[in-house]
Motif scaffolding. Sequence first.
Motif, short mmCIF file in Angstrom:
data_model
loop_
_atom_site.label_atom_id
_atom_site.label_comp_id
_atom_site.label_asym_id
_atom_site.label_seq_id
_atom_site.Cartn_x
_atom_site.Cartn_y
_atom_site.Cartn_z
N ARG A 177 0.82 -1.20 0.00
CA ARG A 177 0.00 0.00 0.00
C ARG A 177 0.87 1.26 0.00
NH1 ARG A 177 -4.57 1.18 4.65
NH2 ARG A 177 -4.94 3.35 4.10
N GLN A 178 2.00 1.18 0.71
CA GLN A 178 2.87 2.34 0.81
C GLN A 178 3.73 2.53 -0.43
OE1 GLN A 178 5.45 2.04 4.19
NE2 GLN A 178 6.62 3.87 3.60
N TRP A 179 4.16 1.42 -1.03
CA TRP A 179 5.15 1.51 -2.10
C TRP A 179 4.54 1.70 -3.49
CZ3 TRP A 179 8.24 -3.31 -0.06
CH2 TRP A 179 8.94 -2.92 1.12
N THR A 180 3.34 1.17 -3.70
CA THR A 180 2.83 1.18 -5.08
C THR A 180 2.51 2.60 -5.53
OG1 THR A 180 1.15 0.35 -6.57
CG2 THR A 180 0.46 0.80 -4.33
N ARG A 181 2.76 2.87 -6.81
CA ARG A 181 2.37 4.14 -7.42
C ARG A 181 1.25 3.92 -8.43
NH1 ARG A 181 3.80 5.49 -3.80
NH2 ARG A 181 5.74 6.36 -3.03
N SER A 182 1.00 2.67 -8.76
CA SER A 182 -0.02 2.38 -9.77
C SER A 182 -1.43 2.46 -9.21
CB SER A 182 0.17 0.97 -10.35
OG SER A 182 1.46 0.84 -10.86
N PHE A 183 -1.52 2.26 -7.89
CA PHE A 183 -2.85 2.24 -7.29
C PHE A 183 -3.10 3.53 -6.51
CE2 PHE A 183 -2.02 -2.18 -8.11
CZ PHE A 183 -3.25 -2.65 -8.53
N ALA A 184 -4.30 4.08 -6.72
CA ALA A 184 -4.68 5.27 -5.99
C ALA A 184 -4.97 4.91 -4.55
CB ALA A 184 -5.90 5.91 -6.63
N SER A 185 -5.56 3.74 -4.34
CA SER A 185 -5.74 3.28 -2.97
C SER A 185 -5.81 1.76 -2.95
CB SER A 185 -6.99 3.92 -2.33
OG SER A 185 -8.14 3.21 -2.69
N VAL A 186 -5.32 1.18 -1.87
CA VAL A 186 -5.31 -0.27 -1.72
C VAL A 186 -5.94 -0.61 -0.37
CG1 VAL A 186 -3.91 -2.36 -1.67
CG2 VAL A 186 -3.14 -0.39 -3.02
N SER B 7 -10.08 -3.04 5.86
CA SER B 7 -9.17 -1.97 6.23
C SER B 7 -9.92 -0.64 6.18
CB SER B 7 -7.97 -1.95 5.27
OG SER B 7 -8.43 -1.68 3.97
N ASP B 8 -9.34 0.38 6.79
CA ASP B 8 -10.02 1.67 6.90
C ASP B 8 -10.54 2.19 5.57
OD1 ASP B 8 -7.51 1.93 5.91
OD2 ASP B 8 -6.87 3.58 7.20
N ASN B 9 -9.84 1.86 4.45
CA ASN B 9 -10.19 2.49 3.18
C ASN B 9 -10.82 1.53 2.17
OD1 ASN B 9 -8.03 0.85 2.84
ND2 ASN B 9 -6.88 2.25 1.54
N LEU B 10 -11.14 0.29 2.58
CA LEU B 10 -11.58 -0.66 1.56
C LEU B 10 -12.87 -0.23 0.89
CD1 LEU B 10 -10.92 -3.72 0.44
CD2 LEU B 10 -13.22 -3.98 1.31
N ALA C 97 -21.92 5.04 1.61
CA ALA C 97 -23.00 4.44 2.37
C ALA C 97 -24.33 5.06 1.95
CB ALA C 97 -22.77 4.64 3.85
N GLU C 98 -25.38 4.26 2.04
CA GLU C 98 -26.71 4.75 1.74
C GLU C 98 -27.17 5.65 2.90
OE1 GLU C 98 -29.26 1.42 1.68
OE2 GLU C 98 -31.09 2.54 1.29
N LEU C 99 -26.68 5.27 4.08
CA LEU C 99 -27.06 5.95 5.31
C LEU C 99 -25.78 5.99 6.15
CD1 LEU C 99 -30.09 6.59 5.95
CD2 LEU C 99 -30.05 4.64 7.49
N GLY C 100 -25.48 7.12 6.78
CA GLY C 100 -24.27 7.17 7.61
C GLY C 100 -23.02 7.21 6.74
N ARG C 101 -21.96 6.56 7.20
CA ARG C 101 -20.69 6.59 6.46
C ARG C 101 -20.11 5.19 6.30
NH1 ARG C 101 -16.80 6.54 10.97
NH2 ARG C 101 -17.98 7.12 12.82
N ALA C 102 -19.18 5.07 5.34
CA ALA C 102 -18.62 3.76 5.04
C ALA C 102 -17.11 3.75 5.28
CB ALA C 102 -18.91 3.39 3.59
N TRP C 103 -16.61 4.75 6.00
CA TRP C 103 -15.18 4.73 6.31
C TRP C 103 -15.02 4.81 7.82
CZ3 TRP C 103 -17.83 8.82 4.31
CH2 TRP C 103 -17.88 9.99 5.07
N PHE C 104 -13.82 4.46 8.27
CA PHE C 104 -13.60 4.45 9.70
C PHE C 104 -12.75 5.65 10.06
CE2 PHE C 104 -13.74 -0.06 8.29
CZ PHE C 104 -15.07 -0.24 8.65
N GLN C 105 -13.01 6.26 11.15
CA GLN C 105 -12.26 7.46 11.53
C GLN C 105 -11.79 7.35 12.98
OE1 GLN C 105 -15.39 10.19 10.55
NE2 GLN C 105 -16.19 10.25 12.63
N GLY C 106 -10.90 8.26 13.35
CA GLY C 106 -10.40 8.27 14.72
C GLY C 106 -9.73 6.95 15.07
N ASN C 107 -10.13 6.39 16.18
CA ASN C 107 -9.47 5.17 16.66
C ASN C 107 -10.26 3.91 16.30
OD1 ASN C 107 -11.66 5.41 18.26
ND2 ASN C 107 -10.55 5.42 20.21
#
Lengths: 111, 890
Positions: free
Chosen positions: B161-170, B195-198, B206-216
């Motif tokens: 995830r850290q090294w690739t340049r081909s992917f915008a997000s992994v 993972s936090d960004n999958l 999300a249809e309702l609320g959010r689909a990412w994780f934040q904080g801890n």
Amino acid sequence: MSKPADLMQGTLDLLLLKILALEPQHGWAIGQRLKQVSDDDLQVSDGSLYPALHKLELAGWIKAEWKNSELGRRAKYYELTHAGRRRLEHETAHWRRVSAAITRVLQLKEA
Amino acid sequence: MDWRRFVDVLSARTRAFFRRQTADAEAHDEIAFHLAMQTHANIRSGMAPADAERAARRDLGNSTRINEELHEMTTLPLVETPWQDLRYAFRMLKKSPGFAAAAVLTLALGIGANTAIFSVLNAVILRPLAYPRPEQVMKITTTYPGVDEFWVSPPEYLEFRQWTRSFASVGAYNNGEANIAAPNRPLRVRLMAVSDNLLTTMGVNAELGRAWFQGNEATPNGAKVVVLSHELWQSAFALDPTLVGRSIEIDGVSRTVIGVMPRGFDVADQRVQIWQPMVIPPNPNRGSHNLFMIGRLTDGATLESARAEMDTLLATWRSRAFGVSTPATSQLHSPDEKHRLRIDPLQTRIVSNATTAVWVLQGAVVLVLLIACANLSTLLLSRAESRRKEFAVRSALGAGRRRLLGQAIVEGCLLSTMGAVAGIGIAFVGLRAMVAAYPDSLPLASSVSIDLTVLAFTAGAALLTGLVFGIVPLLHLSPDLSATALKDSAARGATRRHALRRGLVAAEVAFAVALVVGAGLLLRTVNNLSGVDAGFNRAHLVTFGISLPLVKYPAIPDRRTFYRRLTEHLSATPGIVKVALASGLPPYRVVDSNTVTIEGFEGRENGAWNTIDYYQIASADYVETMGIPVIEGRNFAPSDADGDAPVAMVNQTMARAIWPGQSPIGRRLRRCCNPTAQWVTVVGVLGDVKQGGVDRKTGTELYFSADRTTLPTLNVVIRTGLDSKALGGTIQRLVRDLDPSLPVIRLQDMDEVFATAIGRPRLIAQLLTIFGALALLLAGIGTYGVLSYMVSERRKEIGIRMALGATRPSVLRMVVSQGLQITGAGLAVGVLLTLAIGRLLTSLLFGVGASDPVTIAAVVALIGAVALVACYFPGYMATRVDPMIALREE
């Protein structure tokens, strides 16, 4: 009695466009005009006149309008459209080229 | 003509078409005006009024004719003529309803089958996944020799995830299950730890609320949150809009619902119901491969560029990860030449091996449609024969060849359109039945639907079909149609027509051979798969799972008590013979690849390694309940549960792989990489069990005692004379009595599970059998029809033969042998066709070759028999010809 020459295909359209370029006319008058001008050498039967006119109308070269005529009856007057005018120029030029070519051929002398 | 003129003309024509009534009246007025003018002119030149009008009319010619000509000009021939043809075609079909019904039914089946299968093809292969820019979404896994798809370990994920340049997000995920406490009852749901960004990598909010994780939220001791699927929100929480922000209990842990995903959202076709944060500990284990990655390419990147970058990364991975001086550890512990990354479009991976199956089915239904076309062509050909006179009359009355051809096409398209409409109905019903019967046998099955693409395909197929069998019957009509046909019987130059008809029937037979062979091979495959010995007695076994939440049952003794009581209660139930516990159940087990330390065994180069395919934590009764044979040594004993001498059992495959030629009894092993782990002694060798399914090769199995290591999640295996339906109530009650928060997981009958496991070949076999039967029926009808027609056409000749002394058996032989010649040619071509395209089936077959001679011979015999029956009836009709009557005809 020699038959008047049949009109070459497409020639009638050219003649109709030319006559209508002079002034808008109704069908009968167009037929009369054709006979006068050609001294009856070009015979266009009245039966083929109207289909030809309608064809030109559908093709958008001429348009028609119903107006009062000299007899006091309403008649269908045809006039050239803008596209028809360009068409006439194009066809005239074409006719000139073809007839000139034919003339040149006919002037060839036998050896 | 440039396009603007074209539009002008078309609009002039269309306007004229719609104001025809006015136009007709105007034309009439115009002609009347002309006559008036001419009459007027004639009178002026001195004619009597009556003569003047007559002369005017004469000059003009037939005014009705002119009016008609003017009328014709205002029509749209492309609209008007087919409309006439269509009405005519309707009348013709109404006159022969039997023919119409047969044709429409044939086409409905042919087009319906195509529509249904194309819907599947469309959903599974053609339609992109329902994410934004789906072509950018890649699945990234690892491989090592012999294993195509293996997991990624958390450090590998973080590095990539850290090294690739081909992917915008992994992003990364792993799958699991969980108990949730829904308002009315406990449920077992499919869970995905992400993972936090999958979810944002998928590009879906999300249809309702959010689909990412934040904080801890994604840290070990952070806030506990969860995202629900729309489907779970609907089924378990009745679409309660206030759910977001509230807490629900998942595996005994209270988690706040932060979002609901939109309807139909899924990550990799796993019908996940809840997503919760994947918690990666600060120093993750490089050897623990338990993740899959999904990446979204950057806008400029392609699959190829990403793969090229991956190769570069792999070359330097070790030095970047460990520093140059770090010695190599186990080959699985870091990407290198053997343990490689692998990047594929997500859709490819979801669909994977279903592609072949779907294309094979599509090919099969195209063959069915071709057979249907050929059949109808022969029918229409016969009709064209009997309609030669009609065509000739119309031709003589001035219908151009074009018009006749147009008429034939319109008739064909009318039939095929009616067939298509009925076919869509058939496809709709068929698809629903198929998805209901085989929900898991094809990927993306829930998205199979008859959408616009499918309808367009159906319309195209109908049009093409209509054109083909509309035109084919006309191929033989000679150009001097009118001249010859009016004289009728004089023109019986039948050779060409018969060749065409024979060719069509032979083609039908050939296609039918290919289809029926395909069906036969798949039936044998299913038969072979059902016959595989799974290594235990799978009849009369009922199984279900229990998962004890760790928060409630933290220690082994707690769990052991629970399972002991459950086992006791079940054993006391009438109808239950024996009860056992096991961590894994065939046939859906995924290889564990657990590494063990084996005393005196270091692994062999290119041979057995000390990774074991399947761990099995089983109770002492497991072996007897399942009916697994003990080959050597002994089974677990109750006394093994306690004490200082833990024991294990291995299967034959493991015994042979690790200790070839020696007895494993008394050997010692222990869990990998932990020098303080207790040594475990092998006490028995068991027969192999097909843990991963009957079509997989047997893996190495290592059994530990469930009485000693009681896992939170175990399967209960019940040997009983009853089935899961009969036992269901009792089991639910017994579990509820022990702990009402526990759901009963997957209560099933083992033999049904095995049947479902071979669902895909079974589905393909059933479909191909249907298509093959249809093909056989059509080919039989085709043969019969053509032969009957030939007999009826040759009545005179047969009459003469019989008058000259031909016996009935000889006439029968003559007709039948003619029919069999056609069929024989078809069979021969069909066998060649089968041999040529059979390879396409290879990956779908099990235990039978694509050119299996027995199957082919059986099919040839079957189709030969059908052909014989189809030929016998026309032959019998021929023997009934009365020479006296036949000769006097005409």
